[in-house]
Design a protein around this motif. Structure first.
Motif, PDB file in Angstrom:
ATOM      1  N   GLU B 204       0.046  42.856  52.641  1.00 46.92           N
ATOM      2  CA  GLU B 204       0.549  44.199  52.325  1.00 46.92           C
ATOM      3  C   GLU B 204      -0.365  45.250  52.947  1.00 46.92           C
ATOM      4  N   LYS B 205       0.241  46.410  53.236  1.00 47.32           N
ATOM      5  CA  LYS B 205      -0.490  47.437  53.989  1.00 47.32           C
ATOM      6  C   LYS B 205      -1.646  48.049  53.224  1.00 47.32           C
ATOM      7  N   ASN B 206      -1.714  47.793  51.902  1.00 45.65           N
ATOM      8  CA  ASN B 206      -2.820  48.391  51.145  1.00 45.65           C
ATOM      9  C   ASN B 206      -4.128  47.616  51.306  1.00 45.65           C
ATOM     10  N   LYS B 207      -4.134  46.603  52.187  1.00 46.03           N
ATOM     11  CA  LYS B 207      -5.379  45.860  52.440  1.00 46.03           C
ATOM     12  C   LYS B 207      -5.730  45.892  53.931  1.00 46.03           C
ATOM     13  N   PRO B 208      -5.972  47.082  54.484  1.00 44.48           N
ATOM     14  CA  PRO B 208      -6.190  47.191  55.939  1.00 44.48           C
ATOM     15  C   PRO B 208      -7.417  46.425  56.418  1.00 44.48           C
ATOM     16  N   ASP B 209      -8.481  46.350  55.585  1.00 47.80           N
ATOM     17  CA  ASP B 209      -9.691  45.655  56.042  1.00 47.80           C
ATOM     18  C   ASP B 209      -9.434  44.155  56.185  1.00 47.80           C
ATOM     19  N   LEU B 213      -9.682  41.834  59.703  1.00 47.26           N
ATOM     20  CA  LEU B 213     -10.426  40.574  59.813  1.00 47.26           C
ATOM     21  C   LEU B 213      -9.547  39.454  60.352  1.00 47.26           C
ATOM     22  N   PHE B 214      -8.305  39.384  59.887  1.00 47.49           N
ATOM     23  CA  PHE B 214      -7.409  38.310  60.329  1.00 47.49           C
ATOM     24  C   PHE B 214      -7.003  38.475  61.793  1.00 47.49           C
ATOM     25  N   GLU B 215      -6.958  39.735  62.254  1.00 52.01           N
ATOM     26  CA  GLU B 215      -6.512  39.996  63.625  1.00 52.01           C
ATOM     27  C   GLU B 215      -7.433  39.356  64.660  1.00 52.01           C
ATOM     28  N   LYS B 216      -8.682  39.052  64.250  1.00 46.56           N
ATOM     29  CA  LYS B 216      -9.640  38.489  65.203  1.00 46.56           C
ATOM     30  C   LYS B 216      -9.297  37.055  65.595  1.00 46.56           C
ATOM     31  N   TYR B 217      -8.476  36.393  64.794  1.00 49.18           N
ATOM     32  CA  TYR B 217      -8.146  34.991  65.096  1.00 49.18           C
ATOM     33  C   TYR B 217      -6.864  34.946  65.931  1.00 49.18           C
ATOM     34  N   ASP B 218      -6.944  34.247  67.059  1.00 49.83           N
ATOM     35  CA  ASP B 218      -5.828  34.291  67.995  1.00 49.83           C
ATOM     36  C   ASP B 218      -4.629  33.461  67.566  1.00 49.83           C
ATOM     37  N   ASP B 219      -4.872  32.434  66.716  1.00 51.41           N
ATOM     38  CA  ASP B 219      -3.734  31.585  66.350  1.00 51.41           C
ATOM     39  C   ASP B 219      -2.999  32.090  65.114  1.00 51.41           C
ATOM     40  N   LEU B 220      -3.439  33.225  64.560  1.00 50.16           N
ATOM     41  CA  LEU B 220      -2.759  33.744  63.378  1.00 50.16           C
ATOM     42  C   LEU B 220      -1.788  34.856  63.775  1.00 50.16           C
ATOM     43  N   ASP B 221      -0.585  34.774  63.223  1.00 51.49           N
ATOM     44  CA  ASP B 221       0.412  35.813  63.447  1.00 51.49           C
ATOM     45  C   ASP B 221       0.391  36.696  62.200  1.00 51.49           C
ATOM     46  N   VAL B 222      -0.365  37.818  62.285  1.00 48.62           N
ATOM     47  CA  VAL B 222      -0.537  38.658  61.096  1.00 48.62           C
ATOM     48  C   VAL B 222       0.632  39.634  60.979  1.00 48.62           C
ATOM     49  N   VAL B 223       1.270  39.665  59.806  1.00 50.12           N
ATOM     50  CA  VAL B 223       2.412  40.546  59.592  1.00 50.12           C
ATOM     51  C   VAL B 223       2.052  41.575  58.534  1.00 50.12           C
ATOM     52  N   LEU B 224       2.228  42.841  58.896  1.00 47.74           N
ATOM     53  CA  LEU B 224       1.982  43.932  57.953  1.00 47.74           C
ATOM     54  C   LEU B 224       3.225  44.134  57.107  1.00 47.74           C
ATOM     55  N   LEU B 225       3.055  44.105  55.797  1.00 52.10           N
ATOM     56  CA  LEU B 225       4.201  44.261  54.919  1.00 52.10           C
ATOM     57  C   LEU B 225       4.100  45.586  54.187  1.00 52.10           C
ATOM     58  N   ARG B 226       5.242  46.212  53.988  1.00 49.90           N
ATOM     59  CA  ARG B 226       5.223  47.449  53.209  1.00 49.90           C
ATOM     60  C   ARG B 226       4.951  47.120  51.756  1.00 49.90           C
ATOM     61  N   LYS B 227       4.306  48.058  51.072  1.00 51.07           N
ATOM     62  CA  LYS B 227       3.934  47.786  49.677  1.00 51.07           C
ATOM     63  C   LYS B 227       5.160  47.926  48.783  1.00 51.07           C
ATOM     64  N   ARG B 228       5.551  46.851  48.202  1.00 46.10           N
ATOM     65  CA  ARG B 228       6.731  46.856  47.338  1.00 46.10           C
ATOM     66  C   ARG B 228       6.691  45.587  46.511  1.00 46.10           C
ATOM     67  N   TYR B 229       6.955  45.719  45.217  1.00 46.25           N
ATOM     68  CA  TYR B 229       7.028  44.535  44.365  1.00 46.25           C
ATOM     69  C   TYR B 229       8.475  44.037  44.390  1.00 46.25           C
ATOM     70  N   PRO B 230       8.783  42.773  44.434  1.00 46.98           N
ATOM     71  CA  PRO B 230       7.941  41.581  44.547  1.00 46.98           C
ATOM     72  C   PRO B 230       7.841  41.065  45.993  1.00 46.98           C
ATOM     73  N   MET B 231       6.914  41.614  46.768  1.00 46.20           N
ATOM     74  CA  MET B 231       6.752  41.163  48.147  1.00 46.20           C
ATOM     75  C   MET B 231       6.265  39.717  48.196  1.00 46.20           C
TER      76      MET B 231
END
Lengths: 344, 433
Positions: B204-209, B213-231
């Motif tokens: 979720e977008k409320n955890k930018p840090d 950190l995850f973006e540094k790993y090349d094999d991870l496909d990081v997806v930014l999610l909008r903040k909404r329950y129940p994501m």
């Protein structure tokens, strides 16, 4: 250890309550009620007062008859009866005798609302049904003897006698300007329905407070005007007078959007308001009288049917196009199978 | 890989996440308590069957109960000491579970007995290790992870649920920023177990840090999610990360995905790389009524009393004690219960935050239908369940598709107990079968 609450999940809840919503509706109705009092004088104020007090009192007495404790009734008071009383008075003419709002309010609360189980259980809108009750029971008082407001039209003229809608539907054309119709100046009519500006302000308040969706009344009002234009052989001069006359604004913003008697799903609500718009214009043309309240009553009765058939598709379920596609693919596969079988 | 924006689902609810209370508290370790009481039912499925008897001496990390059947999980001792009782004790959900009560031996070492090291990390050995270590879904459901990693249909994507959409909870967030490297190894191990290469991390977008950190790993496909329950709901997470929809009544594997939680991935890393069985986890202690909010590593079976003492006790006008998140957790009568594998939080909320209102009649406003992320009709489910017509509740309301997220009850102006109606209806439908 201190006593703590043990409850069902979710443990945090939104701030909105039934009482808050109903209070919002009362606040939204106030501008129109005040304008009614300004236009039609003390008589209008008394009509509103009698209607509201009678509604609240009827609910109280009925609850006492159900052996509820007075304190309990006061605690669970949710302003729905105030809304009913206010709405009922707003769609009565100011010149009716004092017993008309009284009897109508008692009928609306006791028969239409409480007999069916109270708040949330009524199948038709109590205020609308109360008005129709008055219309039938006190017919002469309801359809004739309209009084002109104490404030004259913008150009100084005062019209009386029939309301503008009756005049229009009777083929007599209009005698007041659109600005007068919008402000309600110099126009005869029911207490709450003449000043469209006040109703509009109330409607915007409800939309801002997220009590109603703006699409619903807009669909109703615009569609009524458009269908009226179609019925008059595409004479667009009928558009504005159609939507500004009669009880359309009051009905569209406050009556048709009543939660209890409108469909539950968003799609169902669209069906409901489209049907309301079309029916209002068609029946106005066919009968020559103001039919908004009757149309809403009629559609209220159809709501269970809409609820049964118009419902959202569960998340992830195939859509209409997708279902047809899979069916076609199945058919093709079947046909191919048959052909293969035939060849063998 | 650079983070990309995910899709968004309509409906659901939005509220203040309240994570600021414990967001900046680094993970610390809670000292082992004098007595632990470990439940044998900490997961979905059959309770584990005990392999120790009263009077036995156990070491930390020793197997005390063995998985009984396929859907079950092993349970390990979280301290070194002796078993003083095996008895029924209350669990926070209101039922009774068999607990193994162990008195800690102060003189014995608290280091765990490692599992046998893995010779090679293949699909089979990793799954076997996950089953052996007793790992279950630690987001709250508690479904045995090894079962989830052996789907019947072929899958091509592993999705890591790093949404943490419940308010207040920050245990996953702290793991993400403090143990990023270990977590990513855990993700890779899970991918190995599934035989897939595509790993999506939904944050979720409320955890930018954490995203950075995850973006540094090349094999991870990081997806930014909008903040909404129940994501964090599996079906919605899959839709937002991949655009695939899981049809009603189907499992995520039918859409080619398997979803795993952050805390679970960390447990997998520890089990495979450190040969550590699952006997502790990170728990968020938060809420406006806690003196010192914290994210602490707690050994299973530690009583909430002990945790609360460590965090400075209660302050202010306490209204509610919750095990888990405020949307789907359970309220507790007192703190006299014991932590389990699925407990992600201990929340102490003041009276001003919690719901105190009594239900009033439904006014069919449709708020619940507009909030339902599964596009159901909660008011119909409630109506037919209260009337005892469970079949109609299934047909009209679609009760079997409900994920019990509580969005409907959150928005309900009449304060109706919609989630309980759903649970009752599902129970009755099961009994009818």
């Amino acid at each position: 250890m201190e006593k703590v609450i043990v409850s069902d999940s979710p443990h945090i809840r939104g701030k909105r309550t039934t009482r808050g919503i109903m209070l919002d509706v009362v606040i939204a109705l106030l501008p129109a009620a005040v304008m009614g009092c300004v236009y039609f004088g003390v008589k209008a104020f008394l009509t509103i007062l009698i209607s509201v007090v009678a509604s609240v009192a009827t609910e109280f007495v009925y609850s006492l008859c159900l052996k509820k404790k007075p304190l309990e009734i006061v605690k669970s008071f949710d302003f729905t009866s105030v809304v009913t009383g206010l709405l009922l008075a707003m769609c009565l003419p100011s010149h009716v005798a004092w017993y008309v709002p009284l009897i109508s309010a008692v009928f609306a609360i006791a028969v239409v609302k409480m007999l069916f189980g109270g708040t949330g259980k009524n199948i038709v809108n109590p205020a609308i049904t109360g008005r129709i009750f008055a219309f039938i029971a006190f017919q002469s008082a309801m359809v004739s003897g309209w009084v002109a407001p104490t404030i004259s039209a913008l150009d100084g003229s005062v019209t009386s006698g029939a309301t503008q809608l009756t005049s229009m539907l009777g083929g007599n054309g209009y005698s007041v300007s659109l600005a007068d119709m919008f402000l309600g100046t110099g126009m005869a009519g029911c207490i709450g329905e003449t000043c469209k500006l006040a109703l509009l302000i109330g409607g915007i308040y409800l939309v801002v407070r997220k009590v109603i969706k703006w699409q619903y009344p807009v669909i109703y009002i615009v569609l009524t005007g458009f269908v009226a234009v179609c019925l008059e052989k595409f004479d667009f001069s009928y558009f504005m007078p159609s939507i500004l006359s009669g009880g359309l604004f009051l009905g569209a913003i406050f009556m048709a959007t009543d939660y209890v008697t409108s469909p539950n799903s968003t799609a169902g609500n669209y069906v409901y308001f489209v049907a309301l718009g079309v029916l209002t214009a068609v029946l106005r043309k066919a009968t020559g009288i103001e039919v908004v309240s009757f149309v809403i009553l009629l559609m209220n009765l159809i709501v269970p049917l809409i609820n049964a058939y118009v419902r959202p598709r569960p998340f992830g379920a195939p859509g209409f196009v997708e279902r047809i596609r899979t069916k076609m693919a199945e058919k093709k596969a079947k046909a191919a199978n048959k052909e293969e079988g035939g060849k063998q | 890989m650079k983070a990309r924006n995910g899709k968004f689902f309509s409906r659901g609810v939005h509220f203040r996440d309240m994570k600021f209370i414990s967001k900046d508290c680094p993970i610390s370790r809670l000292e082992a308590p004098g007595i632990v009481s470990i439940a044998l039912q900490q997961h979905i499925g059959k309770p584990a069957s005990p392999v120790v008897a009263v009077g036995d001496t156990v070491k930390c990390g020793q197997l005390i109960a063995k998985a009984d059947g396929f859907v079950s999980a092993n349970i390990y001792s979280s301290v070194a000491g002796s078993v003083i009782a095996i008895e029924k004790r209350a669990n926070p959900r209101g039922g009774l579970d068999t607990h193994v009560v162990i008195k800690r031996d102060e003189t014995a070492s608290d280091d765990f007995v490692p599992l046998e090291p893995l010779k090679e990390k293949t699909k089979e050995t990793v799954i076997a290790r996950i089953a052996e270590a007793g790992i279950v879904g630690m987001g709250g459901a508690g479904f045995p992870t090894s079962v989830k990693l052996s789907p019947k249909t072929p899958v091509d994507t592993l999705i890591i649920n790093a949404a943490e959409c419940e308010p207040y909870l920050t245990c996953d967030y702290r793991l993400m920023i403090e143990k990023t490297d270990e977590l990513v190894q855990g993700f890779r191990l899970l991918a190995t177990a599934l035989g897939v290469t595509h790993i999506i991390v939904g944050v979720e977008k409320n955890k930018p840090d954490a995203v950075a950190l995850f973006e540094k790993y090349d094999d991870l496909d990081v997806v930014l999610l909008r903040k909404r329950y129940p994501m964090g709901s599996e079906k919605h997470l899959i839709y937002c990360c991949t655009g695939r929809r899981v049809p009603p009544g189907k499992l995520p594997a039918d859409a080619g995905c398997v979803v795993q939680n952050v805390a679970t991935s960390y447990a997998v890393y520890e089990a495979v790389e450190l040969n550590k069985p699952l006997f502790e986890r990170v728990v968020t202690v938060s809420g406006q009524c806690v003196e010192n909010p914290a994210n602490i590593i707690v050994r299973f079976g530690t009583s909430f009393d002990y945790i609360l003492d460590h965090c400075g006790g209660i302050k202010g006008d306490i209204g509610m004690i919750i095990d888990g998140g405020p949307m789907m957790g359970a309220t507790m009568l007192s703190t006299n219960y014991y932590t389990r594998k699925t407990d992600s939080g201990l929340l102490l909320l003041p009276k001003t935050e919690v719901s105190l209102k009594n239900p009033t009649p439904c006014i069919s406003c449709g708020s619940c239908a507009r909030a339902c992320p599964m596009h159901l009709m909660p008011m119909d489910i409630d109506f037919y369940t209260q009337a005892g017509d469970y079949v109609m509740a299934k047909e009209r309301g679609g009760v079997l598709n409900c994920i019990e997220c509580g969005s409907c009850a959150y928005v309900c102006p009449a304060n109706r107990a919609l989630v309980q109606s759903v649970q009752l209806c599902k129970q009755k439908l099961r009994e009818m079968k």
